[in-house]
Design an enzyme around this catalytic site. Sequence first.
Site, mmCIF file in Angstrom:
data_model
loop_
_atom_site.group_PDB
_atom_site.id
_atom_site.type_symbol
_atom_site.label_atom_id
_atom_site.label_comp_id
_atom_site.label_asym_id
_atom_site.label_seq_id
_atom_site.Cartn_x
_atom_site.Cartn_y
_atom_site.Cartn_z
ATOM 1 N N CYS A 40 0.816 -1.217 0.000
ATOM 2 C CA CYS A 40 0.000 0.000 0.000
ATOM 3 C C CYS A 40 0.850 1.267 0.000
ATOM 4 O O CYS A 40 2.017 1.239 0.382
ATOM 5 C CB CYS A 40 -0.927 -0.022 1.209
ATOM 6 S SG CYS A 40 -2.397 0.970 0.897
ATOM 7 N N ASP A 52 -6.380 -3.514 11.159
ATOM 8 C CA ASP A 52 -5.207 -2.641 11.278
ATOM 9 C C ASP A 52 -5.082 -2.217 12.742
ATOM 10 O O ASP A 52 -6.047 -2.296 13.507
ATOM 11 C CB ASP A 52 -5.410 -1.414 10.368
ATOM 12 C CG ASP A 52 -4.140 -0.583 10.196
ATOM 13 O OD1 ASP A 52 -3.056 -1.040 10.608
ATOM 14 O OD2 ASP A 52 -4.241 0.524 9.638
HETATM 15 O O1 LIG Z 1 -0.610 4.744 4.681
HETATM 16 C C1 LIG Z 1 -1.258 5.791 4.857
HETATM 17 O O2 LIG Z 1 -0.719 6.889 4.778
HETATM 18 C C2 LIG Z 1 -2.716 5.707 5.180
HETATM 19 C C3 LIG Z 1 -3.434 6.875 5.308
HETATM 20 C C4 LIG Z 1 -4.776 6.833 5.589
HETATM 21 C C5 LIG Z 1 -5.425 5.631 5.751
HETATM 22 C C6 LIG Z 1 -4.727 4.447 5.625
HETATM 23 C C7 LIG Z 1 -3.378 4.452 5.354
HETATM 24 N N1 LIG Z 1 -2.646 3.279 5.231
HETATM 25 C C8 LIG Z 1 -3.096 1.965 5.558
HETATM 26 O O3 LIG Z 1 -2.450 1.532 6.753
HETATM 27 C C9 LIG Z 1 -2.230 0.128 6.687
HETATM 28 C C10 LIG Z 1 -0.786 -0.306 6.867
HETATM 29 O O4 LIG Z 1 0.003 0.509 7.502
HETATM 30 P P1 LIG Z 1 1.519 0.179 7.914
HETATM 31 O O5 LIG Z 1 1.989 -1.032 7.150
HETATM 32 O O6 LIG Z 1 1.485 -0.032 9.386
HETATM 33 O O7 LIG Z 1 2.245 1.383 7.514
HETATM 34 C C11 LIG Z 1 -2.626 -0.318 5.309
HETATM 35 O O8 LIG Z 1 -3.881 -0.922 5.376
HETATM 36 C C12 LIG Z 1 -2.693 0.942 4.521
HETATM 37 O O9 LIG Z 1 -3.675 0.848 3.534
#
Ligand SMILES: O=C(O)c1ccccc1N[C@@H]1O[C@H](COP(=O)(O)O)[C@@H](O)[C@H]1O
Length: 219
Positions: free
Chosen positions: A8, A131
């Site tokens: 992502c 998440d």
């Molecule tokens: O990544 C972003 O900036 C974000 C912004 C707003 C909503 C969701 C976002 N990301 C999502 O977060 C998880 C994973 O995060 P990480 O691997 O802990 O960095 C994933 O589902 C992204 O789609």
Amino acid sequence: MTIETKICGINSAEAMAAVRDGGADFAGFIFYPPSPRYVTPEMARGLRDVAAGRVKTVAVVVDAADDEIARIVETAGVEMLQLHGKETPGRVAEVRKRFALPVMKSVAVAAPEDLDRAATYEEVADRLLFDAKPPKDRPDALPGGNALSFDWQLLAGRTWARPWMLSGGLNAGNLAEAVRISGARAVDVSSGVEDAPGVKNPAKIGALLRAARDLHPIA
Ligand SMILES: O=C(O)c1ccccc1N[C@@H]1O[C@H](COP(=O)(O)O)[C@@H](O)[C@H]1O
């Protein structure tokens, strides 16, 4: 059977090429302006072309209005919508019907009761995404993409009416343990393949996807 993967926050052609060549199933674009991973629908369209149909693209939106989603769908041509805000089950059903695309609803998890809340989306979403909850002591924290994980044990042994993805603080080093403990069959990674917030590292994307290829879902 192998683990499904979503990388992502794709915001460069190099990152998308690594996602494509590494064999990821999904690539996510962040349409949330405060994020360092933000892309416009036009940028997403160009990045989607790099994937050349080999990776399904996902639009990540946060409490977005219909006109904003419409512009993303029409311009970027995504294959799935990820609702990552405080959308109610009713709103999820409405978006799914209006845009005729599969919808994945994110649920922020910190405690067992958060999973009870997740159950309210089972009838209306095509997929669930678990998440970590953004930190309370950081008012500027993003709704996701904070490189934070939660207690994967909370998901162990739970069954869901819809396919689900695990996300939050995953990287090539902890992926195997996260999958083993949670029972995930699909994973979503953003910060764990970056050098800094919003700076994807193609080599880290490749390493993550290789690590995922060696894993198999538990029966
Ligand atoms: O990544 C972003 O900036 C974000 C912004 C707003 C909503 C969701 C976002 N990301 C999502 O977060 C998880 C994973 O995060 P990480 O691997 O802990 O960095 C994933 O589902 C992204 O789609």
